[in-house]
Design an enzyme around this catalytic site. Structure first.
Site, short mmCIF file in Angstrom:
data_model
loop_
_atom_site.label_atom_id
_atom_site.label_comp_id
_atom_site.label_asym_id
_atom_site.label_seq_id
_atom_site.Cartn_x
_atom_site.Cartn_y
_atom_site.Cartn_z
N TYR A 170 0.84 -1.19 0.00
CA TYR A 170 0.00 0.00 0.00
C TYR A 170 0.88 1.25 0.00
CZ TYR A 170 -4.20 2.67 0.10
OH TYR A 170 -5.17 3.54 -0.27
N ASP A 188 -13.78 5.84 3.44
CA ASP A 188 -12.55 5.83 4.23
C ASP A 188 -11.84 7.17 4.19
OD1 ASP A 188 -10.45 4.58 5.77
OD2 ASP A 188 -9.25 4.64 3.94
N ASP A 189 -11.90 7.88 3.06
CA ASP A 189 -11.25 9.19 2.97
C ASP A 189 -11.89 10.18 3.93
OD1 ASP A 189 -9.51 8.52 0.67
OD2 ASP A 189 -11.42 8.33 -0.36
N ASN A 208 -0.37 12.45 1.39
CA ASN A 208 0.54 11.46 0.84
C ASN A 208 0.30 11.34 -0.67
OD1 ASN A 208 -1.61 9.36 0.39
ND2 ASN A 208 -1.72 9.41 2.63
N GLU A 258 -13.92 4.82 -1.83
CA GLU A 258 -12.52 5.19 -1.69
C GLU A 258 -12.07 6.08 -2.85
OE1 GLU A 258 -9.02 5.42 0.27
OE2 GLU A 258 -10.61 4.08 0.97
N ASP A 259 -11.48 7.21 -2.53
CA ASP A 259 -10.80 8.08 -3.50
C ASP A 259 -11.71 8.58 -4.62
OD1 ASP A 259 -8.58 7.94 -1.97
OD2 ASP A 259 -7.33 6.85 -3.39
N ARG A 275 -10.05 10.92 -7.53
CA ARG A 275 -9.04 11.66 -6.77
C ARG A 275 -8.22 10.65 -5.99
NH1 ARG A 275 -9.68 13.34 -1.13
NH2 ARG A 275 -8.64 11.32 -1.18
N LYS A 324 -6.32 -1.70 -0.69
CA LYS A 324 -7.10 -1.51 0.54
C LYS A 324 -7.63 -2.84 1.08
CE LYS A 324 -7.39 3.02 1.43
NZ LYS A 324 -7.22 3.68 2.72
#
Length: 545
Positions: free
Chosen positions: A97, A262-263, A402, A239-240, A150, A168
């Site tokens: 990851y 999760d973000d 990150n 996610e994202d 994103r 993930k």
């Protein structure tokens, strides 16, 4: 291990990564399964197989090459892959990851070897249920889904973002023991606005621009409805997605389905855990701190919302909690005269003179904690850190963006510019810092302390919803597991070397909260930890004898 029932024999069995044991089949199994001659005529232990994997990894020169090797291993021998990662999580989690996953996504179409997960295109509208039924597992418990809008701090990567759901879900298993069979990575393909990829002949997604929001959300609605029908025990992990979509889709589904982002919530949970421990070091409470965020997208606002929920638990009203939180984005400080804000940003737009100068905002707002979710590397300059030190004797500085090049500052910069006063954590792992005879241990505010434990708790209890209370409980549980001697050296998070036990304890507390809230779909046992442990995946081969 149990004796699994399978109709597969011979080469078909060897091609199934969930069943394949490679050189570990016994003589009796080779005879019974028709694989004599199809594997080397030796029976090796799992330890010897692991030794070979580690030797081969040692010959790789980059973490990207190690990632490619491990994903290839996953395609052939799932048990051995997880045995490898779980043998040394501190070594292997950064490979499967973050930070390696950023490079993986940038090059995903070029390093692609075999499909993993499900690719659901917007062209399949009206047929989503049929597509989901093509998945070979009937009891899917988690779908981690992205539209690639994103990815990390890298922007719109389209189909290249599929590396994120794959990674993930590997962490669900490697960090918290969630059985891998019930996990589905998914790329929901609605196009991309990334011209570089649209022109790349090796790009793996639809070659078109993204649709209007209403069209996208209609497609996601069909997907969410279909999941309930095809996989009724499934939790959907978003996610994202782009910031506005991430927040609005969570609002759209959170009270109707078992779903979380999760973000928004995971990032908030792990940051809250760090702030709880930072306050322990300072001898303060969360309610005593004043917060300024650099970045006001989905991660920042999600974090602020969860923080405010935690502040309300400490006795503040919601209005008082929100008044303690300020935000700064690309257009400056969020303040009440701005007309360019999303609905979810407005609670943090307080009366204040407009300013686009972050240092000036610090001097005016006087925060004791700054939180970077900006994806702008180096945004926490020496002037920023010194301004914080002028306000508070022990400023809390969280540089959460990150991959590494997007971190708002490094650990060494934060400690050196603050003369060792700063309490620091980052979204990536920085090495220990030596300064004036002291050793500082910067923690990594990595979501993998939170979302796999949430996943295990949901898996064990078959929870019907994933409310913010679960992330607050997870944050408290993670914070409570940092040894006092490491906390004194500035380490705000537990060591990664024992991540499985850490997550089991966190999952147990979250599962308890699920039962307390009446969200479980299984009967409450006398021993909730035993319930959690009964579901933990063990990377040992099954016996076919």
């Amino acid at each position: 291990m149990s004796n699994p029932t399978t109709k597969k024999r011979g080469a078909d069995l060897l091609l199934d990564p969930a069943l394949n044991k490679s050189t570990a089949f016994t003589e009796a199994e080779r005879q019974a399964l028709g694989i004599v001659g199809l594997v080397p005529d030796v029976t090796e232990s799992e330890d010897l197989q692991l030794r070979r994997v580690l030797q081969q990894l040692g010959h790789k020169s980059t973490d990207l090459d190690r990632y490619i090797y491990l994903v290839n291993l996953l395609d052939h021998d799932e048990t051995l892959l997880y045995r490898t990662i779980m043998s040394d999580p501190a070594r292997f989690l950064p490979i499967v990851y973050d930070p390696t996953i950023g490079e993986v996504c940038l090059k995903f179409g070029h390093i692609f070897r075999a499909p993993r997960g499900m690719y659901l295109s917007i062209d399949r509208r009206g047929h989503v249920r049929e597509v989901l039924r093509n998945w070979p597992v009937e009891d899917v418990r988690f779908i981690c889904v992205t539209d690639g809008g994103r990815i990390l701090g890298l922007g719109d990567l389209g189909a290249n973002g599929m590396g994120i759901p794959i990674g993930k879900l590997q962490l669900y298993t490697a960090a918290a023991g969630v059985p891998p069979r019930g996990l589905m990575p998914m790329y929901l393909d609605a196009g991309t606005n990334n011209e570089q990829y649209l022109q790349d002949p090796l790009y793996l997604g639809l070659r078109r621009k993204r649709p209007p929001t209403e069209e996208l959300f209609s497609f996601v609605d069909e997907f969410m409805d279909a999941v309930q029908e095809v996989f009724p025990k499934c939790c959907v992990h978003f996610e994202d997605w782009t910031g506005a979509d991430a927040v609005h889709l969570l609002q759209r589904y959170r009270d109707k389905y078992c779903v979380y982002n999760d973000d928004v919530q995971g990032t908030a949970g792990i940051t809250l855990a760090g702030m709880i421990n930072a306050c322990k070091l300072k001898g303060t409470r969360l309610a005593d701190e004043r917060y300024l965020f650099l970045g006001a997208g989905s991660a920042g606002v999600g974090l602020a919302n969860l923080l405010c929920s935690a502040l309300v638990e400490q006795g503040l009203t919601l209005e008082q909690a929100q008044a303690n939180v300020h935000m700064f984005d690309v257009n400056g400080l969020l303040e009440s005269s701005r007309t360019d804000l999303f609905d979810f940003q407005r609670p943090y737009a307080h009366p204040h003179a407009p300013t686009r100068d972050f240092v000036a905002a610090i001097k005016s707002v006087k925060p004791t904690t700054i939180i970077g979710v900006s994806t702008i590397g180096g945004a926490f300059s020496k002037d920023v850190v010194e301004a914080m030190c002028a306000i508070d004797e022990r400023p809390i500085i969280l540089a959460l963006s990150n991959p590494t090049e997007h971190a708002e500052c490094t650990a060494e910069e934060a400690y050196r510019w603050s003369k060792g006063k700063a309490i620091f954590a980052a979204g990536v792992q920085f090495p220990p810092v030596q300064l004036d005879g002291r050793t500082y241990l910067p923690g990594q505010a990595n979501n993998f302390y939170i979302f796999p434990a949430i996943g295990m708790a949901v898996y064990a209890t078959e929870a019907s919803r994933v409310p913010d209370e679960l992330f607050i409980e997870a944050a408290k549980a993670v914070a409570d597991q940092v040894p006092h001697d490491l906390l004194k050296q500035g380490m705000l998070y537990p060591p990664q070397s024992n991540i499985l036990e850490t997550e089991i304890k966190t999952a147990t507390r979250v599962a308890t909260r699920i039962f307390d809230l009446g969200l479980a779909r299984v009967e409450r046992p006398n021993d909730i930890e035993a319930l959690v442990r009964s579901h933990v995946y063990n990377p040992q081969y099954a016996s076919f004898a």
